[in-house]
Design a protein around this motif. Structure first.
Motif, PDB file in Angstrom:
ATOM      1  N   GLN A 138       0.826  -1.122   0.140  1.00 58.90           N
ATOM      2  CA  GLN A 138       0.015  -0.048  -0.075  1.00 58.90           C
ATOM      3  C   GLN A 138       0.835   1.240   0.177  1.00 58.90           C
ATOM      4  N   VAL A 139       0.554   2.326  -0.508  1.00 58.36           N
ATOM      5  CA  VAL A 139       1.063   3.516  -0.742  1.00 58.36           C
ATOM      6  C   VAL A 139       0.366   4.678  -0.229  1.00 58.36           C
ATOM      7  N   VAL A 140       0.776   5.358   0.735  1.00 57.02           N
ATOM      8  CA  VAL A 140       0.215   6.605   1.192  1.00 57.02           C
ATOM      9  C   VAL A 140       0.962   7.751   1.107  1.00 57.02           C
TER      10      VAL A 140
ATOM     11  N   ILE B 209      -2.134   2.217   9.356  1.00 56.26           N
ATOM     12  CA  ILE B 209      -0.828   1.851   8.514  1.00 56.26           C
ATOM     13  C   ILE B 209      -0.699   0.222   8.574  1.00 56.26           C
ATOM     14  N   ALA B 210      -1.279  -0.172   7.496  1.00 56.40           N
ATOM     15  CA  ALA B 210      -1.177  -1.857   7.415  1.00 56.40           C
ATOM     16  C   ALA B 210       0.417  -2.133   7.384  1.00 56.40           C
ATOM     17  N   PRO B 211       0.759  -3.548   7.632  1.00 53.11           N
ATOM     18  CA  PRO B 211       2.371  -3.858   7.269  1.00 53.11           C
ATOM     19  C   PRO B 211       2.461  -3.515   6.068  1.00 53.11           C
ATOM     20  N   ASN B 212       3.623  -3.261   5.833  1.00 53.72           N
ATOM     21  CA  ASN B 212       4.480  -3.271   4.195  1.00 53.72           C
ATOM     22  C   ASN B 212       3.685  -1.911   3.515  1.00 53.72           C
TER      23      ASN B 212
ATOM     24  N   ALA C 104       3.513   8.633  10.655  1.00 51.03           N
ATOM     25  CA  ALA C 104       3.753   7.525   9.751  1.00 51.03           C
ATOM     26  C   ALA C 104       4.997   6.550  10.258  1.00 51.03           C
ATOM     27  N   VAL C 105       6.255   7.409  10.692  1.00 50.83           N
ATOM     28  CA  VAL C 105       7.304   6.694  11.534  1.00 50.83           C
ATOM     29  C   VAL C 105       6.890   5.943  12.646  1.00 50.83           C
ATOM     30  N   ASN C 106       6.250   6.576  13.738  1.00 45.76           N
ATOM     31  CA  ASN C 106       5.995   5.942  15.015  1.00 45.76           C
ATOM     32  C   ASN C 106       4.627   4.782  14.511  1.00 45.76           C
ATOM     33  N   LYS C 107       4.254   4.937  13.457  1.00 45.27           N
ATOM     34  CA  LYS C 107       3.160   3.392  13.380  1.00 45.27           C
ATOM     35  C   LYS C 107       3.882   2.562  12.377  1.00 45.27           C
TER      36      LYS C 107
ATOM     37  N   ALA D  21       5.800   2.584   9.479  1.00 45.76           N
ATOM     38  CA  ALA D  21       5.715   2.818   7.936  1.00 45.76           C
ATOM     39  C   ALA D  21       7.346   2.931   7.366  1.00 45.76           C
ATOM     40  N   THR D  22       7.377   2.449   6.290  1.00 46.87           N
ATOM     41  CA  THR D  22       8.550   3.040   5.648  1.00 46.87           C
ATOM     42  C   THR D  22       8.195   4.274   5.156  1.00 46.87           C
ATOM     43  N   VAL D  23       9.085   5.220   5.281  1.00 49.99           N
ATOM     44  CA  VAL D  23       8.823   6.492   4.785  1.00 49.99           C
ATOM     45  C   VAL D  23       9.838   7.330   4.035  1.00 49.99           C
ATOM     46  N   ALA D  24       9.567   7.629   2.757  1.00 43.44           N
ATOM     47  CA  ALA D  24      10.388   8.115   1.730  1.00 43.44           C
ATOM     48  C   ALA D  24       9.785   9.472   1.247  1.00 43.44           C
TER      49      ALA D  24
END
Ligand code: F6R
Length: 607
Positions: free
Chosen positions: A294-296, A337-340, A362-365, A367-370
């Protein structure tokens, strides 16, 4: 938003501070001030409402080798001389400039008032000067450390004191502070562009850090006053603002820079052989990319619109479910924020408070954040630690143009990389690479239409309302076109999905409400012509954006903007380039202050 500059060294501080303020003007502000320590240590302060040009005559009487200066974008208290920074304590010993908002200023002010402190301004910032004075016992750094221990909210501050000649103490929490190391002294600023002319290297303070700056030394400490070793980095060459050149406004210059900006974004990142994009800053292995489910995408304003185009790319090209979040709302609605999940914050400045808050959520949850950002070393880029820089060059005009275009291109490269990593074959990838490579030329072809676009814009310059309609990836293009028009021309403009018009907004159409219809040759074009008919039936004049020499629109209107033929992926890029010119020429015909529209700020560092 607000801007900070400080200088200490052996040169004329006033000249350097004023120059820094002028370099910060693009951020948007409504008053300015400067405070310089004179030869006897006494603090000389001048301030004024309005632009730096109004402050300039006052600064001729202010001399010294160390000082701080500020451009203020009003939050607490109207734009006025008394509310402008620097703020001083009651005895005039300490001067402070502040960016951000002190959320607990009311309780701090109440306690200071009880102690007999008199306040001069309506700002939240003034409490900082009085608190530092209260805690001062001969050590300015210590007094600042104790003061920031009392503050809640966001701040970047710079402080000087009559008792500490040549010393500037600064601190940050949630609002950027950059220390510049120069040959003739050291500097501090909220934005690296203010010090690029004087400093070769910089230290980006991290949240909670304090810097003690003297002409030949910079010491960085953490929030409990323990020295830390800072990262010293070179100022990127692309930071230097080369001026407006032959253009009347930065916005026009930046629109015309787009072919080069796009080429810079693409440079070294496309692989024809493999038919993919190579984005090393993403720092993800093919296996890690394949795991993304998934992408957010999160952003504000134009950056969010770019993200909405990106949503089409990720789903259409890579087949990854994607959603776009208004960054301001992200952390307040407990997002799932689902896994992956890959979260992509988009921010030209890399400093937008709402987007930064989304990054942290997002970091706290987990997620990979770019990040996608234009400003190297910006807070969002650093906190994400991975992502893609635009390399679009400094964007000075408040209204985003080249950054938007380069954000869209970057999202297309990302979708290509993810697409090749899963369902797209090499041939399909190579086709998209070819399309991406042609973007600079295609934008140039739009810019060649500038005269035609100017004539159409001038025809509609007297109006007060406009609608923009689009479908598919041109729906966000319609939103972006409307945003550009409203922010720089003050014409009330609304962007809508073309199909949505008849669910309410059509009630507003009439002969004084033109509709800009994005009728490019992409899927949905036929339906767009039906929507154009609906507008004409309500007597709304139509300005049609069409592909190449498409003649269909001539049946409906004489006001036609032609963009070069390209796929549905590139269509938002060429269309928005045309809409930027339309907004620019319309605002220019209305004599608007295009680069610094009223009430707007370039980088929005408060929530
Ligand atoms: C519009 C514009 C703003 C910004 C928004 C986010 O022309 O510039 O809508 O896009 O304030 O700013 P960044 O991208 O710096 O996070």
């Amino acid at each position: 938003m607000c801007g900070i500059v400080g200088y200490t060294g052996d040169a004329d501080a006033t000249r350097i501070l004023v120059d820094g303020l002028l370099r910060l003007e693009y951020r948007g502000y409504d008053s300015a001030g400067i405070c310089v320590a004179g030869a006897d240590g006494g603090l000389q302060t001048v301030k004024s409402a309005g632009k730096v040009a109004r402050l300039l005559p006052l600064t001729t009487e202010v001399h010294g080798r160390c000082g701080i200066a500020h451009t203020r974008w009003a939050t607490h208290g109207a734009p006025s001389e008394v509310n402008a920074h620097p703020h001083l304590d009651g005895a005039g010993n300490i001067a402070v400039v502040h960016n951000g908002i002190i959320e607990n200023y009311r309780e701090l002010k109440a306690s200071l008032l009880r102690d007999g402190v008199e306040f001069r301004s309506e700002t939240d910032s003034e409490v900082i000067a009085h608190l530092i004075a209260r805690y001062y016992e001969g050590d300015l750094v210590r007094a600042v450390v104790r003061t920031i221990g009392r503050l809640r909210g966001a701040y970047g501050i710079a402080v000087i004191s009559r008792h500490h000649p040549g010393e500037i103490v600064c601190a940050r929490n949630g609002s950027p502070v950059v220390v510049g190391l120069g040959k003739r002294g050291n500097m501090v600023a909220s934005d690296v562009t203010a010090l690029a002319a004087y400093a070769g290297e910089v230290i980006y303070l991290r949240d909670g850090e304090i810097a003690d700056i003297t002409p030949d030394k910079v010491e960085v400490r953490n929030s409990v006053n323990i020295p830390v070793v800072p990262d010293v980095t070179e100022i990127p060459a692309e930071t230097v603002n080369s001026g407006k050149g032959e253009y009347a406004h930065y916005m026009l210059k930046e629109i015309f820079e787009q072919p080069d900006a796009a080429a810079n974004t693409l440079r070294g990142r496309l692989d024809r052989e493999l038919g993919t994009a190579l984005l090393s800053g993403l720092n993800m292995t093919p296996a890690a990319m394949a795991q993304v489910r998934q992408v957010v995408i999160a952003g504000c304003g134009s950056s969010m619109h770019a993200g909405m185009v990106g949503e089409y790319y990720f789903e259409d090209i890579a087949g990854i479910p994607t959603s776009v979040e208004q960054a301001a709302e992200f952390r307040y609605r407990n997002p799932i924020i689902a896994p992956n999940t890959l979260v992509i914050p988009i921010s030209q400045s890399g400093e937008t408070a709402d987007t930064l808050a989304a990054v942290r959520e997002a970091v706290n949850k987990g997620a990979t954040v770019a990040a996608i950002s234009n400003v190297v070393g910006s807070t969002i880029a650093r906190e994400c630690g991975r992502g893609v820089y635009l390399h679009a060059g400094p964007e000075i005009s408040v209204a985003s143009t080249k950054a938007f275009i380069c954000q869209v291109i970057t999202l297309l490269m990302l979708a290509l990389a993810f697409g090749r990593n899963r369902r797209m074959n090499r041939e399909q990838g190579a086709e998209l690479v070819r399309e991406l490579e042609s973007v600079p030329e295609l934008i140039r072809a739009v810019l060649d239409q500038a005269e035609v676009i100017r004539r159409i814009a001038e025809k509609f310059a007297a109006g007060e309302h406009a609608f923009y309609i689009g479908r598919g990836p041109l729906y966000p293009a319609a939103l972006e076109g409307a945003l550009k028009l409203k922010e720089i021309s003050y014409v009330h403009a609304e962007g809508y999905h073309a199909a949505e018009l008849k669910h309410g907004p059509i009630a507003l159409l009439g002969e004084n409400v033109p509709v800009v219809a994005l009728a490019n040759d992409i899927p949905g074009r036929e339906k767009m012509f039906s929507n154009i008919e609906e507008c004409l039936a309500r007597h709304a004049p139509v300005i049609a954006v069409v592909t190449g020499d498409d003649r269909t629109a001539e049946r409906y209107t004489e006001d036609i903007i032609r963009v070069p033929p390209c796929s549905r992926f590139i269509a938002p890029v060429v269309t928005v380039a045309a809409l930027q010119l339309f907004a620019y020429y319309l605002a220019s015909a209305r004599n608007c202050p295009i680069d610094q529209p009223r009430n707007l700020a370039k980088s929005v560092t408060v929530e």
